[in-house]
Design an enzyme around this catalytic site. Structure first.
Site, mmCIF file in Angstrom:
data_model
loop_
_atom_site.group_PDB
_atom_site.id
_atom_site.type_symbol
_atom_site.label_atom_id
_atom_site.label_comp_id
_atom_site.label_asym_id
_atom_site.label_seq_id
_atom_site.Cartn_x
_atom_site.Cartn_y
_atom_site.Cartn_z
ATOM 1 N N GLY A 243 3.218 4.928 41.723
ATOM 2 C CA GLY A 243 4.513 4.532 41.548
ATOM 3 C C GLY A 243 5.470 5.482 41.963
ATOM 4 O O GLY A 243 5.194 6.724 42.249
ATOM 5 N N HIS A 244 6.658 4.972 42.140
ATOM 6 C CA HIS A 244 7.869 6.081 42.487
ATOM 7 C C HIS A 244 7.975 7.044 41.647
ATOM 8 O O HIS A 244 8.052 7.026 40.325
ATOM 9 C CB HIS A 244 9.113 5.069 43.009
#
Lengths: 351, 351, 351
Positions: A243-244
């Site tokens: 994920g970011h």
């Protein structure tokens, strides 16, 4: 991009390059590596663990790699060393070196104005290299890669077919990315308002260090504001989702199908098992092992092994387990009644 | 396709466009958004939650977005508003607008006869647009997309690189699909006969509504006979699998690595956590939350949060849990014996 | 590559080709298959299970497929047969046959010197076929496929867009691979040395048999030394990960998002549920069913169903389950105290 046809080496050459103690004729010619079971004459096999020692009997290998302590387990020509598995890895690299395509930009690739491609780089057909992107010395792009604007691939980075690197992302030296991986797509950034989702522009980058490996169809999201960072030497298997704003510490290995939610930081030298899941916004210390399929829901401060594995069982046994789990409230109540019962009896006696 | 370099705006301009109450000089020039921690002069930061208030002290941001109630927490120039997170999303959209590539069909794209491409659309290199496909106004295809026959992409739909849209599927307005996603591959339709599997042609479509987002390497299968439907405003993260004939209700958000099995209907405004799994042929009501990694095995009729999470624990503690779970039958039996024992004692007393 | 527009058939023609007993006019023209619910005049519907019988009332279908025993359930024209679901599959294949693109190599494909492409094969635009690769009769490559050196695709193999087949891998006859699948990327082979990972060259292949189906974005890793093998008739759904040196037995079906770790052998005629996980280096017998989301941690020697499913529950109920599970040690201790207490009482009485 893949291993070339193995090149024959004499045992003496192998030991000269990789070390180890040779027992047997130095002139035996080795054409490839094989397992003890499937080896043919000309193959070099290895015994990575004592449990494979008995396979030495039937093997047709021309020579074997053994731990020093097991040097007497066979009369075959053999290389004795400290770590046969590592020796195997090194020998396989020697016998089957990576074959690089010849340098140059395929006539059916598209390089946008302002992109820089080193003359020693190899760009496959149907690659698109955006404005301002930079490809370092000996970089290899397989067929059909898309390199976004201002992305940077450092020297000796190699991409398999159909890899996407979104704009401004950075890929370090010697980093290897397999087919279908996506680096730098938007993170899942949404603000809820009145029952709708408002998209948050993802303006950070993905920055991948040196000597990283990224598996096929793995996805690494770009950061929302700051960057998503994969440090040097990290090894990611296939179909992993990062994920970011995640940071993965150096030399951590993550097995296939694992997922790391946004903004989580994983330490160095960790081992994350296949299909493990790690919650967002937490921190995992260095040298933590998470077993396959386990779900880490909060920060881990101490090295060690963490797990929550439910092994599959025959259907009937599992059904009983589940019924028991759900009956625990009642069981607990019954124990309480027993305790109260005996207490009241005790009280009566006291009277 | 990605955010352009941020364009500078004065604080007064931002507030004029997005609302909110400005405290401080209207002439401060903002060049981008940043977190409080990593902000540089020229950046606008935000406080999405009270727990970040203390970071206001050290920040180098030129201005911050704050909830009205927290307006006194800093002396920095600030924008006070009802929901700083939503304001951040809007401000980031303003400062980093999506950059569209120029209109036109790349000379190295292939558009089959009978396909319609709006003149304002942008088709990247190595795209293949099949017979009868229609691309609406301002549609953007990244490099290497494959659009099947008779597929339809409505105005302002945007696809990243290497996206596949199979024949006859429909993509709504402003819908954004990231690299490597596959829309409309065959559902897993097999009829067993005499130990073999007979393939069932998948003749339905995938119909995706407006304002949907589909993450990188996500796959959405076409229906067997009827369509698979993704309603307006749905947000799908990376590596999600949507089986054939699923329907996802409007404005539902699904986090990465989730899987929805065939023919299941999910309501509107649901939130499905990462790696959650939802069984086939069931129905989930509106406004249901499923936590990350949980497996929904039957229909859910009532809004609320549903879960079955086993948090990872240190290996030894988990081993004890598992042993306890498996020992429950015996424990239950022991409690029964205690109960019977005390009952028989009671009976004896009664006599 | 996908189903063509259905071609009309008279009921008599269908029964002549597929068998079954026709009740009603042989001249009714059928244009397509549909569900009972969504059928229009001209459609053939089917009743796969008794629970759908009541939908017969409202259907607008022109005819239906029914089990012989249910022949009296409607007065609609009908085909009676032993297995309506299998009949549906066959009828759908008849009505919507696979449409093959015309033979030939697209002018914008790149075929390297020494590759062999049968004249009846169809190679889409932007495909890259490496040196020494062989494409058999009637092989179809969708747009943007990459076929590595010396790979082999046997007759009638069909690949969707953006499929990667790495060098030397083998794809059997009539095998169908959907978009984005990656066959033959490196297995996750690493030897640890002094806190770093040494890459082990993956020199085995992937060998896929005949009549296999591989779902979108599924990844199958090449073997480390020996091959990864997918036997005839195996059906793999989307986003499945198959590790190096795995062997999947003939006619086994695996649902989406499952993961099989390296060197595991799965028997024939198994059914592996969605998101199931199977540990590496184990063996699963023939005819084993693993339920969706379950994790198999050790070898299974006996046919049957294996599971470890935790169904999601309303949050509060699950929280109580989890608290109970974690409180088991204490509960167990309390039961022990009760037992000891009663024992000591018993002893006292005996004295």
């Amino acid at each position: 991009m893949t291993q070339s046809t193995p090149r024959a080496h004499r045992l003496a050459e192998i030991v000269a390059k990789l070390g180890g103690e040779l027992v047997g004729s130095p002139d035996i010619e080795i054409r490839g590596m094989a397992t003890l079971e499937s080896a043919e004459p000309g193959d070099l096999a290895f015994v990575a663990s004592a449990k494979y020692l008995e396979q030495l009997n039937g093997t047709r290998a021309s020579a074997v790699i053994l731990a020093r302590a097991q040097g007497g387990a066979t009369r075959l020509p053999r290389i004795l060393c400290d770590d046969p598995y590592v020796y195997y890895a090194r020998a396989a690299q020697l016998l089957s070196p990576v074959e690089r395509p010849s340098a140059g930009i395929h006539p059916q690739a598209v390089i946008e104005a302002g992109a820089q491609v080193a003359s020693s780089a190899s760009v496959g057909p149907f690659c698109h290299v955006g404005r301002g992107a930079r490809l370092g010395e000996r970089v290899v792009l397989g067929a059909g890669c898309a390199i976004g604007e201002d992305a940077q691939l450092d020297e000796d980075a190699r991409l398999g077919p159909s890899v996407t690197v979104y704009p401004r992302c950075v890929i370090g030296k010697r980093t290897l990315i397999h087919a279908g991986a996506v680096v730098g797509a938007d993170g899942f950034g949404l603000a809820p308002q009145a029952g709708r989702w408002i998209k948050i522009p993802q303006t950070g980058r993905v920055v991948i260090g040196d000597d990283v490996e990224v598996g096929a169809n793995t996805t690494i999201d770009r950061g929302a504001l700051d960057d998503t960072v994969i440090e040097d030497g990290v090894k990611l298997d296939n179909q992993i989702q990062i994920g970011h704003n995640v940071r993965i510490g150096a030399h951590t290995a993550i097995a296939a199908c694992a997922g790391i939610a946004g903004s989580t930081r994983i330490g160095k030298h960790c081992a994350i098992g296949g299909a493990a899941r790690i919650m967002g916004h937490i921190e995992i210390a260095d040298r933590v092992t998470v077993t396959a399929t386990s779900f880490v829901t909060k920060s881990i401060r101490t090295a060690g092994t963490y797990t929550a594995v439910l092994p599959a069982e025959p259907g009937r046994e599992w059904a009983r387990n589940l019924a028991n789990l759900r009956g625990l409230d009642r069981l607990s109540k019954r124990v309480r009644e027993l305790e109260t019962g005996s207490k009241s009896k005790t009280k009566k006696r006291k009277r």
